[in-house]
Design an enzyme around this catalytic site. Structure first.
Site, short mmCIF file in Angstrom:
data_model
loop_
_atom_site.label_atom_id
_atom_site.label_comp_id
_atom_site.label_asym_id
_atom_site.label_seq_id
_atom_site.Cartn_x
_atom_site.Cartn_y
_atom_site.Cartn_z
N LYS A 189 0.86 -1.18 0.00
CA LYS A 189 0.00 0.00 0.00
C LYS A 189 0.90 1.23 0.00
O LYS A 189 1.71 1.42 0.90
CB LYS A 189 -0.84 -0.03 1.28
CG LYS A 189 -2.29 0.24 1.09
CD LYS A 189 -3.00 -0.05 2.39
CE LYS A 189 -4.27 0.74 2.49
NZ LYS A 189 -4.90 0.55 3.79
C1 E4P Z 1 -8.23 1.09 4.09
O1 E4P Z 1 -7.50 0.77 3.23
C2 E4P Z 1 -8.15 2.36 4.83
O2 E4P Z 1 -6.91 2.47 5.44
C3 E4P Z 1 -9.28 2.46 5.81
O3 E4P Z 1 -10.47 2.05 5.16
C4 E4P Z 1 -9.42 3.81 6.46
O4 E4P Z 1 -10.63 3.85 7.19
P1 E4P Z 1 -10.96 4.99 8.26
O5 E4P Z 1 -11.08 6.29 7.55
O6 E4P Z 1 -12.26 4.57 8.88
O7 E4P Z 1 -9.82 5.00 9.24
#
Ligand code: E4P
Length: 272
Positions: A97
């Protein structure tokens, strides 16, 4: 639409996979911190490498996103290659990522390194999930750089739109896909009226140009937002386990269960 579990909690991930509807896992540094702290609190001595290995094994056959924590292209590429070399042999399911733009508000030293890192990692055969996407044009550049997944953060856009408009809200509150108006004026972020609208615009760009990338709707906070992400054609939605559970709840389902249960004829149950 594929459903990923947005968690680094191996117990939750295991439960989600046991339901047979989970197609992948996304983690981020905050989710990993939460999962580690939970285990350390119980007195467990955690070996993080072994712990991540367990997640990869549970998710075998489906993608698991592991996020880099460096900020410059060279360091992100080095860390991504290291994470891939250490963990991909476990179950061949690692995606790294990479933030679309790993910059900080008041710094210009690391601006714009995400796209270069994505391009180089993609060229080296390492699949990339581009994270922290908040505009359709960021998604366009990440897709051009060869990212496999584009992660628009729907919930955080809704937080931002509400926050800037002075609305009070809880993290899981529904925000309409069509946006809101305050004092008769539409609330938007440079033409994006909601998190689901952001997802939809990313999907449209991918579809118009036939990019290989899939739009992974991230930061989804409630079932209705998941429904709307599905209706605008998100290829994937990543969801906290709590949201997956909430998708199954309805008071008429409970009522129906009670009514049917009250009407069971004993002879029916005795059929062998
Ligand atoms: C996923 O890849 C993201 O890091 C995650 O969905 C972020 O979610 P949040 O905004 O609820 O922390």
């Amino acid at each position: 639409m594929k459903i990923f579990i947005d968690s680094a909690d191996v117990d939750e991930i295991q439960q989600g996979y046991a339901w047979g509807v989970v197609d992948g896992v996304t983690t981020n540094p905050s989710l990993l911190k939460k999962a580690v702290e939970k285990r350390v609190k119980t007195g467990e001595r955690l070996d993080l490498k072994e712990y991540i290995t367990r997640i990869l094994e549970v998710a075998k056959g489906t993608p698991v996103s592991l996020e880099v924590t460096e900020f410059t292209a060279d360091k992100m590429i080095e860390q991504a290659k290291r994470l891939y070399a250490v963990f991909n042999p476990v179950a061949s399911n690692v995606y790294v990522k990479i933030p679309v733009n790993p910059a900080f508000k008041n710094s210009d030293t690391t601006h714009f390194d995400g796209i270069r890192a994505i391009r180089e990692l993609t060229g080296a055969g390492i699949p990339v999930n581009t994270t922290l996407i908040f505009t359709p044009e960021q998604a366009l550049l990440a897709a051009k750089a060869g990212a496999k997944f584009l992660s628009p953060f729907a919930g955080r856009i809704d937080d931002d739109l509400r926050g800037r408009s002075g609305m009070k809200f809880d993290k899981s509150d529904y925000y309409p896909a069509s946006g809101m108006t305050v004092d008769g004026r539409a609330v938007d972020d440079n033409g994006v009226v909601s998190g689901v609208d952001l997802v939809e615009q990313c999907v449209e760009i991918v579809n118009i140009y036939g990019f290989e990338a899939e739009v992974l709707a991230a930061s989804l906070r409630n079932p209705r937002q998941v429904r709307e992400a599905a209706l605008v054609g998100a290829h994937i939605a990543t969801l906290p386990f709590g949201v997956i559970k909430d998708m199954l709840k309805h008071h008429k389902t409970y009522e129906g269960m009670e009514l049917f249960t009250a009407d069971i004829v004993p002879e029916y149950e005795e059929i062998r």
